[in-house]
Design a protein around this motif. Structure first.
Motif, PDB file in Angstrom:
ATOM      1  N   LEU A 202       0.855  -1.191   0.000  1.00  0.00           N
ATOM      2  CA  LEU A 202       0.000   0.000   0.000  1.00  0.00           C
ATOM      3  C   LEU A 202       0.886   1.234   0.000  1.00  0.00           C
ATOM      4  O   LEU A 202       1.851   1.317   0.767  1.00  0.00           O
ATOM      5  CB  LEU A 202      -0.910   0.025   1.228  1.00  0.00           C
ATOM      6  CG  LEU A 202      -2.049  -0.992   1.295  1.00  0.00           C
ATOM      7  CD1 LEU A 202      -2.787  -0.863   2.619  1.00  0.00           C
ATOM      8  CD2 LEU A 202      -3.004  -0.798   0.136  1.00  0.00           C
ATOM      9  N   LEU A 203       0.546   2.187  -0.858  1.00  0.00           N
ATOM     10  CA  LEU A 203       1.296   3.431  -0.937  1.00  0.00           C
ATOM     11  C   LEU A 203       0.348   4.610  -0.765  1.00  0.00           C
ATOM     12  O   LEU A 203      -0.747   4.615  -1.333  1.00  0.00           O
ATOM     13  CB  LEU A 203       2.010   3.573  -2.279  1.00  0.00           C
ATOM     14  CG  LEU A 203       3.214   2.688  -2.562  1.00  0.00           C
ATOM     15  CD1 LEU A 203       2.758   1.326  -3.081  1.00  0.00           C
ATOM     16  CD2 LEU A 203       4.148   3.342  -3.572  1.00  0.00           C
ATOM     17  N   ALA A 204       0.764   5.593   0.007  1.00  0.00           N
ATOM     18  CA  ALA A 204       0.035   6.860   0.107  1.00  0.00           C
ATOM     19  C   ALA A 204       0.677   7.842  -0.860  1.00  0.00           C
ATOM     20  O   ALA A 204       1.897   8.033  -0.838  1.00  0.00           O
ATOM     21  CB  ALA A 204       0.105   7.401   1.534  1.00  0.00           C
ATOM     22  N   THR A 217      -4.679   6.486  -1.909  1.00  0.00           N
ATOM     23  CA  THR A 217      -3.960   5.256  -1.586  1.00  0.00           C
ATOM     24  C   THR A 217      -3.945   4.345  -2.801  1.00  0.00           C
ATOM     25  O   THR A 217      -4.984   4.134  -3.446  1.00  0.00           O
ATOM     26  CB  THR A 217      -4.619   4.521  -0.399  1.00  0.00           C
ATOM     27  OG1 THR A 217      -4.667   5.401   0.724  1.00  0.00           O
ATOM     28  CG2 THR A 217      -3.825   3.281  -0.031  1.00  0.00           C
ATOM     29  N   LEU A 218      -2.779   3.793  -3.095  1.00  0.00           N
ATOM     30  CA  LEU A 218      -2.620   2.821  -4.170  1.00  0.00           C
ATOM     31  C   LEU A 218      -2.388   1.454  -3.553  1.00  0.00           C
ATOM     32  O   LEU A 218      -1.574   1.301  -2.632  1.00  0.00           O
ATOM     33  CB  LEU A 218      -1.429   3.190  -5.066  1.00  0.00           C
ATOM     34  CG  LEU A 218      -1.432   4.584  -5.694  1.00  0.00           C
ATOM     35  CD1 LEU A 218      -0.142   4.785  -6.485  1.00  0.00           C
ATOM     36  CD2 LEU A 218      -2.639   4.767  -6.592  1.00  0.00           C
ATOM     37  N   ALA A 219      -3.103   0.453  -4.050  1.00  0.00           N
ATOM     38  CA  ALA A 219      -2.938  -0.934  -3.590  1.00  0.00           C
ATOM     39  C   ALA A 219      -2.347  -1.749  -4.733  1.00  0.00           C
ATOM     40  O   ALA A 219      -2.999  -1.946  -5.767  1.00  0.00           O
ATOM     41  CB  ALA A 219      -4.275  -1.519  -3.154  1.00  0.00           C
ATOM     42  N   ALA A 220      -1.115  -2.216  -4.547  1.00  0.00           N
ATOM     43  CA  ALA A 220      -0.413  -2.967  -5.590  1.00  0.00           C
ATOM     44  C   ALA A 220      -0.337  -4.442  -5.214  1.00  0.00           C
ATOM     45  O   ALA A 220      -0.171  -4.791  -4.038  1.00  0.00           O
ATOM     46  CB  ALA A 220       0.993  -2.412  -5.799  1.00  0.00           C
ATOM     47  N   SER A 221      -0.467  -5.315  -6.217  1.00  0.00           N
ATOM     48  CA  SER A 221      -0.367  -6.758  -6.014  1.00  0.00           C
ATOM     49  C   SER A 221       0.659  -7.326  -6.984  1.00  0.00           C
ATOM     50  O   SER A 221       0.665  -6.980  -8.162  1.00  0.00           O
ATOM     51  CB  SER A 221      -1.723  -7.436  -6.241  1.00  0.00           C
ATOM     52  OG  SER A 221      -2.674  -6.990  -5.299  1.00  0.00           O
ATOM     53  N   PHE A 222       1.517  -8.227  -6.456  1.00  0.00           N
ATOM     54  CA  PHE A 222       2.579  -8.827  -7.242  1.00  0.00           C
ATOM     55  C   PHE A 222       2.404 -10.346  -7.267  1.00  0.00           C
ATOM     56  O   PHE A 222       2.198 -10.972  -6.231  1.00  0.00           O
ATOM     57  CB  PHE A 222       3.952  -8.512  -6.639  1.00  0.00           C
ATOM     58  CG  PHE A 222       4.309  -7.056  -6.673  1.00  0.00           C
ATOM     59  CD1 PHE A 222       5.144  -6.558  -7.650  1.00  0.00           C
ATOM     60  CD2 PHE A 222       3.803  -6.178  -5.727  1.00  0.00           C
ATOM     61  CE1 PHE A 222       5.488  -5.215  -7.677  1.00  0.00           C
ATOM     62  CE2 PHE A 222       4.126  -4.831  -5.744  1.00  0.00           C
ATOM     63  CZ  PHE A 222       4.975  -4.358  -6.726  1.00  0.00           C
TER      64      PHE A 222
END
Length: 388
Positions: A202-204, A217-222
């Motif tokens: 999670l990135l603000a 907020t960005l929610a990234a999945s790898f």
């Protein structure tokens, strides 16, 4: 007695015993083996043995690290370190009467993010009676993801995450793209990093265009594919909503200039009533969803058609407009300027523009128009009053 100890004919021609015959056969076999070995070694000494340590040492750790190919975009600059080398097999070969050995070594190296396993083939040639190393090269390689992505690397790729959001099917339907909203004063911070556990982060993110703020907020999945990451990203709804709270409060204007004309006949005199009257605007409420604000405004309009042959401080018809709880729009056009009012005053039309500049202040422009009579603009720089 003499016949027993001498070298006489009777003793030399005596038949060999069974034990003597066996010893003779073994001696012959050893002799022929030695001859064969010398022949195979080119008539020299017996060839040295190629040890397992020599084979393993022939695969250089620095060479291994140089051949490792890792996905660049989400990989730190950390160099792989060899953690183990295992001999898997040795094969003897012969070409044009030259003797060779080809060995296979399993090499495992690691970074904080990856474990890389590869088979290395290393070759030797027998020169004289010594094995000399010829070459080593990698064959099959597999990469296993064992660690997370560093926070600084995630933060540096925040713009790439926003591009993913803009390109996905749902976000592409929006009129506004994150890439456009977060162009100025951009910053990103990792608030949760579980890439080593379940592949999520999670990135603000925030940006500021003049006084207008954006936060989301960005929610990234790898997901590791075996050779690279498959990455997806989403943004919360708040990321698209502007924060206009820095506008709230009272702003007082300082005169900058008057431009335009009165009387289409071309008289060049100007009226400087705007210089004598400071405009003000007080933002009471701001709605970020509808991009509207409730505000009190005060400013002067030139509601006169006098032909001015010379500059004047004011003219009859200069009027101060005062509006209470006016509903104004903060929808920007391409120049980051807002047309907050467009009204008629008698035969005149006045429009008020608010510009959100990058200095942290606001600019105000009041334009008065009457066909063939007046087309005048007064501009101001607005400064916010400090709260007591």
């Amino acid at each position: 007695m003499k016949a027993q100890f001498g070298c006489g004919k009777a003793l030399c021609c005596a038949p060999l015993s069974r034990a003597q015959k066996a010893c003779f056969v073994l001696a012959c076999v050893a002799l022929f083996a030695a001859i064969a070995c010398l022949s195979g070694c080119g008539g020299g000494l017996m060839a040295s043995q190629l040890s397992e340590d020599e084979i393993l040492d022939s695969v250089d750790a620095e060479d291994v690290a140089d051949h490792v190919i890792l996905p660049d975009e989400w990989c730190s600059s950390e160099a792989p370190a060899v953690v183990s080398k295992t001999l898997e097999g040795v094969e003897d070969q012969k070409f044009d009467d030259a003797l060779y050995k080809e060995a296979t070594v399993m090499v495992v190296c690691e970074t904080s993010q990856f474990r890389i396993s590869s088979d290395w083939v290393t070759q030797f040639e027998l020169v004289g009676n010594q094995w000399q190393h010829l070459d080593s090269y990698p064959m099959d390689e597999s990469i296993e993801w064992v660690g997370g992505i560093p926070n600084d690397l995630l933060a540096s790729r925040a713009t790439a995450f926003m591009q993913m959001v803009d390109e996905n099917s749902e976000s592409s339907k929006r009129d506004t793209r994150l890439h456009d909203l977060y162009k100025e004063g951009f910053s990103a911070e990792v608030i949760d990093n579980k890439t080593a556990e379940d592949g999520t982060a999670l990135l603000a993110v925030s940006a500021q265009q003049g006084l207008t703020k954006y936060q989301g907020t960005l929610a990234a999945s790898f997901a590791w594919t075996g050779t690279d990451w498959q990455v997806t990203c989403t943004a919360d709804k708040g990321a698209y909503q502007a924060d206009y709270s820095p506008y709230e409060g009272t702003w007082i204007g300082s005169f900058v200039e008057t431009s335009g004309w009165w009387d289409a006949a071309g008289h060049e005199g100007k009226c400087y009533a705007a210089k004598e009257t400071s405009p003000s605007i007080t933002f009471k409420e701001v709605d970020p969803v509808s991009l509207t604000a409730k505000a009190d405004l005060s400013f002067v309009v030139h509601a006169h058609d006098d032909t001015l042959d010379n500059d004047v401080a004011s003219v009859e018809g200069d009027t101060t407009i005062e509006l209470k709880d006016a509903l104004i729009t903060l929808e920007p056009d391409n120049s980051n300027s807002y047309k907050i009012l467009d009204k008629d005053y008698g035969d005149y039309n006045y429009t008020v523009y608010l510009e959100n500049d990058d200095s942290g202040n606001l600019k105000l422009m009041v334009k008065v128009f009457n066909f063939l009579v007046a087309n005048v603009s007064d501009s101001y720089s607005l400064s916010k009053l400090e709260e007591a």
